[in-house]
Motif scaffolding. Structure first.
Motif, mmCIF file in Angstrom:
data_model
loop_
_atom_site.group_PDB
_atom_site.id
_atom_site.type_symbol
_atom_site.label_atom_id
_atom_site.label_comp_id
_atom_site.label_asym_id
_atom_site.label_seq_id
_atom_site.Cartn_x
_atom_site.Cartn_y
_atom_site.Cartn_z
ATOM 1 N N MET A 1 0.849 -1.198 0.000
ATOM 2 C CA MET A 1 0.000 0.000 0.000
ATOM 3 C C MET A 1 0.883 1.246 0.000
ATOM 4 O O MET A 1 1.844 1.324 0.765
ATOM 5 N N THR A 2 0.569 2.217 -0.841
ATOM 6 C CA THR A 2 1.379 3.422 -0.957
ATOM 7 C C THR A 2 1.081 4.382 0.185
ATOM 8 O O THR A 2 0.059 4.266 0.885
ATOM 9 N N VAL A 3 2.003 5.381 0.368
ATOM 10 C CA VAL A 3 1.789 6.422 1.383
ATOM 11 C C VAL A 3 0.506 7.184 1.085
ATOM 12 O O VAL A 3 -0.280 7.508 1.987
ATOM 13 N N GLU A 4 0.263 7.445 -0.210
ATOM 14 C CA GLU A 4 -0.954 8.173 -0.595
ATOM 15 C C GLU A 4 -2.199 7.398 -0.182
ATOM 16 O O GLU A 4 -3.166 7.972 0.333
ATOM 17 N N GLU A 5 -2.167 6.071 -0.375
ATOM 18 C CA GLU A 5 -3.323 5.259 -0.002
ATOM 19 C C GLU A 5 -3.514 5.230 1.506
ATOM 20 O O GLU A 5 -4.646 5.209 2.015
ATOM 21 N N LEU A 6 -2.400 5.231 2.253
ATOM 22 C CA LEU A 6 -2.492 5.222 3.712
ATOM 23 C C LEU A 6 -3.071 6.518 4.259
ATOM 24 O O LEU A 6 -3.739 6.519 5.295
ATOM 25 N N THR A 7 -2.794 7.632 3.599
ATOM 26 C CA THR A 7 -3.239 8.936 4.098
ATOM 27 C C THR A 7 -4.530 9.409 3.449
ATOM 28 O O THR A 7 -5.062 10.448 3.834
ATOM 29 N N ARG A 8 -5.027 8.668 2.456
ATOM 30 C CA ARG A 8 -6.261 9.071 1.777
ATOM 31 C C ARG A 8 -7.434 8.990 2.756
ATOM 32 O O ARG A 8 -7.552 8.014 3.513
ATOM 33 N N PRO A 9 -8.334 9.974 2.783
ATOM 34 C CA PRO A 9 -9.476 9.919 3.696
ATOM 35 C C PRO A 9 -10.343 8.691 3.440
ATOM 36 O O PRO A 9 -10.441 8.197 2.306
ATOM 37 N N SER A 10 -10.984 8.195 4.490
ATOM 38 C CA SER A 10 -11.920 7.086 4.347
ATOM 39 C C SER A 10 -13.120 7.541 3.516
ATOM 40 O O SER A 10 -13.321 8.739 3.279
ATOM 41 N N ALA A 11 -13.929 6.585 3.106
ATOM 42 C CA ALA A 11 -15.084 6.908 2.258
ATOM 43 C C ALA A 11 -16.036 7.918 2.926
ATOM 44 O O ALA A 11 -16.465 8.887 2.276
ATOM 45 N N PRO A 12 -16.396 7.751 4.221
ATOM 46 C CA PRO A 12 -17.285 8.743 4.848
ATOM 47 C C PRO A 12 -16.660 10.139 4.914
ATOM 48 O O PRO A 12 -17.346 11.144 4.717
ATOM 49 N N VAL A 13 -15.364 10.197 5.192
ATOM 50 C CA VAL A 13 -14.686 11.496 5.265
ATOM 51 C C VAL A 13 -14.599 12.115 3.874
ATOM 52 O O VAL A 13 -14.806 13.327 3.701
ATOM 53 N N GLN A 14 -14.299 11.302 2.867
ATOM 54 C CA GLN A 14 -14.237 11.816 1.501
ATOM 55 C C GLN A 14 -15.591 12.364 1.078
ATOM 56 O O GLN A 14 -15.674 13.414 0.417
ATOM 57 N N ALA A 15 -16.660 11.682 1.466
ATOM 58 C CA ALA A 15 -18.002 12.170 1.151
ATOM 59 C C ALA A 15 -18.268 13.514 1.840
ATOM 60 O O ALA A 15 -18.891 14.412 1.267
ATOM 61 N N ALA A 16 -17.786 13.638 3.076
ATOM 62 C CA ALA A 16 -17.955 14.900 3.806
ATOM 63 C C ALA A 16 -17.205 16.031 3.106
ATOM 64 O O ALA A 16 -17.724 17.144 2.964
ATOM 65 N N TYR A 17 -15.984 15.741 2.644
ATOM 66 C CA TYR A 17 -15.223 16.755 1.910
ATOM 67 C C TYR A 17 -15.930 17.127 0.605
ATOM 68 O O TYR A 17 -15.955 18.299 0.213
ATOM 69 N N SER A 18 -16.493 16.147 -0.078
ATOM 70 C CA SER A 18 -17.196 16.424 -1.334
ATOM 71 C C SER A 18 -18.364 17.375 -1.084
ATOM 72 O O SER A 18 -18.624 18.279 -1.891
ATOM 73 N N TYR A 19 -19.050 17.173 0.013
ATOM 74 C CA TYR A 19 -20.145 18.078 0.379
ATOM 75 C C TYR A 19 -19.610 19.498 0.585
ATOM 76 O O TYR A 19 -20.172 20.476 0.064
ATOM 77 N N CYS A 20 -18.519 19.629 1.324
ATOM 78 C CA CYS A 20 -17.950 20.956 1.604
ATOM 79 C C CYS A 20 -17.465 21.629 0.317
ATOM 80 O O CYS A 20 -17.629 22.846 0.138
ATOM 81 N N GLU A 21 -16.880 20.844 -0.579
ATOM 82 C CA GLU A 21 -16.420 21.414 -1.840
ATOM 83 C C GLU A 21 -17.590 21.873 -2.688
ATOM 84 O O GLU A 21 -17.504 22.903 -3.387
ATOM 85 N N ALA A 22 -18.708 21.155 -2.635
ATOM 86 C CA ALA A 22 -19.901 21.577 -3.374
ATOM 87 C C ALA A 22 -20.436 22.893 -2.808
ATOM 88 O O ALA A 22 -20.813 23.809 -3.560
ATOM 89 N N VAL A 23 -20.473 23.015 -1.490
ATOM 90 C CA VAL A 23 -20.918 24.262 -0.853
ATOM 91 C C VAL A 23 -20.017 25.420 -1.277
ATOM 92 O O VAL A 23 -20.493 26.506 -1.629
ATOM 93 N N THR A 24 -18.709 25.182 -1.268
ATOM 94 C CA THR A 24 -17.757 26.226 -1.638
ATOM 95 C C THR A 24 -17.950 26.654 -3.081
ATOM 96 O O THR A 24 -17.982 27.851 -3.389
ATOM 97 N N GLY A 25 -18.090 25.688 -3.979
ATOM 98 C CA GLY A 25 -18.258 26.017 -5.389
ATOM 99 C C GLY A 25 -19.526 26.782 -5.676
ATOM 100 O O GLY A 25 -19.567 27.666 -6.543
ATOM 101 N N GLN A 26 -20.588 26.488 -4.922
ATOM 102 C CA GLN A 26 -21.875 27.147 -5.143
ATOM 103 C C GLN A 26 -21.944 28.533 -4.502
ATOM 104 O O GLN A 26 -22.592 29.439 -5.040
#
Length: 314
Positions: free
Chosen positions: A1-26
């Motif tokens: 497993m790469t360092v990037e994979e180890l530090t990548r956010p989990s699926a729930p956290v990634q979903a939370a970030y996607s929500y925040c990015e959508a709010v920011t873009g809008q």
């Protein structure tokens, strides 16, 4: 497993970030334009900070009664306390809290800056007015200077950067410059909402105590003189705050240069036609924003500030 994979956010956290990015873009086109220049982890953290800040601002700008706004703002502060204590789980139902908690684990974000933001919005709720520039600075530091310092927690400074101990001071000052530009741009809109931010002593000096409730200045007022006076103040703040740029890595510096550059160009437009802020919202077209972003990414602004700093020290 790469360092990037180890530090990548989990699926729930990634979903939370996607929500925040959508709010920011809008909700924040200028802000979103700047942070797109950042690497993914920093861009996500900045989106989380924006989404939380947006929630606080929306409470202050909403139609609730003042006592209800106060209650909701204190509820938001309680949520911030949960983030600070590490009490927000990855599967929490609040995506903004999840994203902010993850960002705070990844970066040394001074979360007390969000407490200051809440304090500043509470000043709005109470209908605070400002007699002098020193009075207004307190408000600006809460709602904008604090955001500069929070952002610096995500950006960090380059190892060995000269005067790095003053980075937070410069970030704070740059926030003041952006906020004063916002105040000038939104003077008519704020008046319609019953708010006046420009210092009372400045309004009196230029005969503008009558307010800004229409597309024309108050009778006998030197509105252009008032705007030019505040533009000079904002330019001085930009000049000081821009000293932060050489302390940042290339992409963080590009982000800051892009956002600040957009506001500096807004300031130029306001200076050329002060009455425009009474007729509608002053904004930049997309191509001009793109030029500012390219200029920031190229490092032109950072190099210019670095040379200016060296000349001042000589």
């Amino acid at each position: 497993m790469t360092v990037e994979e180890l530090t990548r956010p989990s699926a729930p956290v990634q979903a939370a970030y996607s929500y925040c990015e959508a709010v920011t873009g809008q909700q924040a086109r200028n802000f979103a334009y700047g942070i797109r220049l950042l690497p993914a982890d920093k861009r996500q953290a900045m989106s989380a900070l924006y989404a939380f800040s947006r929630r606080v601002d929306d409470i202050g700008d909403g139609t609730l009664a003042p006592e209800e706004k106060h209650e909701r703002l204190e509820g938001t502060r309680a949520l911030l306390d949960r983030v600070r204590k590490g009490d927000v789980a990855e599967d929490d139902t609040d995506p903004v809290a999840v994203a902010l908690a993850d960002s705070a684990r990844r970066f040394p974000i001074p979360l007390e800056g969000l407490d200051e933001l809440i304090d500043g919005v509470l000043m709005d709720v109470r209908g605070a007015t400002y007699r002098t520039w020193d009075d207004l600075k307190v408000y600006c530091r809460c709602v904008a200077g604090a955001i500069g310092r929070l952002s610096l927690g995500v950006f960090g400074t380059q190892p060995g950067a000269a005067d790095a101990e003053r980075a937070a001071e410069y970030a704070d000052t740059l926030g003041l410059a952006l906020q004063l530009t916002n105040i000038l741009r939104d003077v008519r809109e704020d008046a319609g909402n019953g708010r006046t931010y420009l210092p009372a002593e400045d309004l009196a000096r230029f005969g503008c105590q009558g307010g800004f409730g229409s597309a024309t200045p108050p009778p006998g007022a030197d509105f252009a003189g008032l705007v030019h006076f505040e533009v000079r103040r904002a330019r001085a703040l930009f000049a000081e705050g821009y000293r932060l740029l050489p302390m940042l890595d290339r992409r963080s510096g590009a982000c800051v240069a892009a956002m600040a550059g957009i506001y500096r160009r807004l300031l130029d437009r306001i200076e050329r036609d002060p009455g425009a802020v009474l007729r509608g919202r002053v904004s930049l077209p997309g191509p001009e924003k793109a030029y500012v972003a390219v200029r920031g990414l190229s490092g032109l602004d950072a190099r210019h500030i670095a040379r200016s700093t060296v000349r001042r020290r000589a």
